[in-house]
Design a protein around this motif. Sequence first.
Motif, PDB file in Angstrom:
ATOM      1  N   SER A 123       7.063   4.192  57.657  1.00 22.61           N
ATOM      2  CA  SER A 123       6.284   5.285  58.236  1.00 22.61           C
ATOM      3  C   SER A 123       6.190   6.422  57.220  1.00 22.61           C
ATOM      4  O   SER A 123       7.101   6.631  56.413  1.00 22.61           O
ATOM      5  CB  SER A 123       6.971   5.786  59.511  1.00 22.61           C
ATOM      6  N   ASP A 124       5.092   7.167  57.266  1.00 23.38           N
ATOM      7  CA  ASP A 124       4.947   8.316  56.377  1.00 23.38           C
ATOM      8  C   ASP A 124       6.018   9.373  56.652  1.00 23.38           C
ATOM      9  O   ASP A 124       6.303  10.209  55.803  1.00 23.38           O
ATOM     10  CB  ASP A 124       3.555   8.942  56.530  1.00 23.38           C
TER      11      ASP A 124
ATOM     12  N   ALA B  34       9.145   8.536  57.517  1.00 24.83           N
ATOM     13  CA  ALA B  34      10.408   7.783  57.516  1.00 24.83           C
ATOM     14  C   ALA B  34      11.551   8.611  56.949  1.00 24.83           C
ATOM     15  O   ALA B  34      11.375   9.453  56.072  1.00 24.83           O
ATOM     16  CB  ALA B  34      10.251   6.500  56.711  1.00 24.83           C
TER      17      ALA B  34
ATOM     18  N   ILE C 142       7.092  -1.256  61.779  1.00 24.40           N
ATOM     19  CA  ILE C 142       7.121  -0.180  60.795  1.00 24.40           C
ATOM     20  C   ILE C 142       8.510   0.446  60.784  1.00 24.40           C
ATOM     21  O   ILE C 142       9.150   0.577  61.829  1.00 24.40           O
ATOM     22  CB  ILE C 142       6.038   0.875  61.100  1.00 24.40           C
TER      23      ILE C 142
ATOM     24  N   THR D 106       7.622  10.827  68.177  1.00 22.92           N
ATOM     25  CA  THR D 106       7.768   9.651  67.316  1.00 22.92           C
ATOM     26  C   THR D 106       7.229   8.415  67.992  1.00 22.92           C
ATOM     27  O   THR D 106       6.634   7.544  67.365  1.00 22.92           O
ATOM     28  CB  THR D 106       9.253   9.430  66.959  1.00 22.92           C
TER      29      THR D 106
ATOM     30  N   TRP E 220      11.142   3.379  60.520  1.00 25.05           N
ATOM     31  CA  TRP E 220      11.295   4.821  60.696  1.00 25.05           C
ATOM     32  C   TRP E 220      12.555   5.344  60.016  1.00 25.05           C
ATOM     33  O   TRP E 220      12.598   6.489  59.554  1.00 25.05           O
ATOM     34  CB  TRP E 220      11.345   5.180  62.185  1.00 25.05           C
TER      35      TRP E 220
END
Length: 323
Positions: A187-188, A190, A292, A321, A294
């Motif tokens: 994730s961007d 993360a 994805i 989130t 996190w």
Amino acid sequence: MKLKFYLISFAILINLGSYSQTGKVTVSIIDGIPDKQLQARIEQNSSIILSSLNDAYRKNLEKPLLDSNVLSPDGDEKLNDLWSEGHFRCASIRIAEVAVQRGDIFQIRNIPIIYGDSDRFDVVMEFNTEGKVSDFYIALEAHQYKSVLDATSVIDRTRREIILGFLENLRTAYVKKDIEYIEKLYSDKALIITGKVLKTDNTSTDSYQKSLTTDQIKYQVLTKGEYIDKLKKVFFGISYLKLDFKDIEVVKHRKHPDFYGIRLLQIWDTSIYKDDGLLFLLVQFKDNEDPIIWVRTWQDATKTTIDDAFGLHNFKIANTTVQ
């Protein structure tokens, strides 16, 4: 006695010569594909590819000579990417396996490979509905895969299969040093926890930091961008990377059913250094997408007890989130 010695030596030479001249591999599918014509195509195509890899290994070719009729463009790219990191060959001339179906994809697992001079592992070959190889990646050890797949838990089998495939692709991406693919898995927003010193000025991770115990706040917290930049430097500085995942545990979040905690022992071996680490991943499932990441944490396995290892209990999932 002398005659017996010569006979044994002659037999050894014949066996070695037979591999060096042909390296031909025959693949048979015991079960798993109802369409017998498709089964025959997959058997033929996989035999051709593995035999071609053996031939390329024997001749030390820069790139294996692969027929576009037996693998898709994606399959060609995946196989050649792995080959570019180190040449390999199939360790068996006869393979008989049950095929596994995942939707419209078919898998042949447990294909033994010798990577470089002596490193051994299994690979998975995936096939599309045309019987062409569409993916080629490093497999988890068979007993590791089976233990997670057959585990008694609230996690349904399909999710466990996806998580196992996710881990196999993750491991393969690191071995191939595929930064672009690795970047897509995170994730961007993360959170990456590694090292020894915790940064306190990163506001994007405050909600996570508040849930950590005092003893655990001795680590460096990185953003996704910082972690990827650091990983690029690591990949640039090493000539090879051997990576293995063991002791895999998967836990489903009680309140957020699309979130899972994955904890495992990561064995990292490069041309520069080696280490064993306890790796924890917090992943989220989304509709029709790969899981994805996190959260990713790493702790020294030689200095961390299981009670001090990171897990789902250390991280709070905010409503912002969950998507």
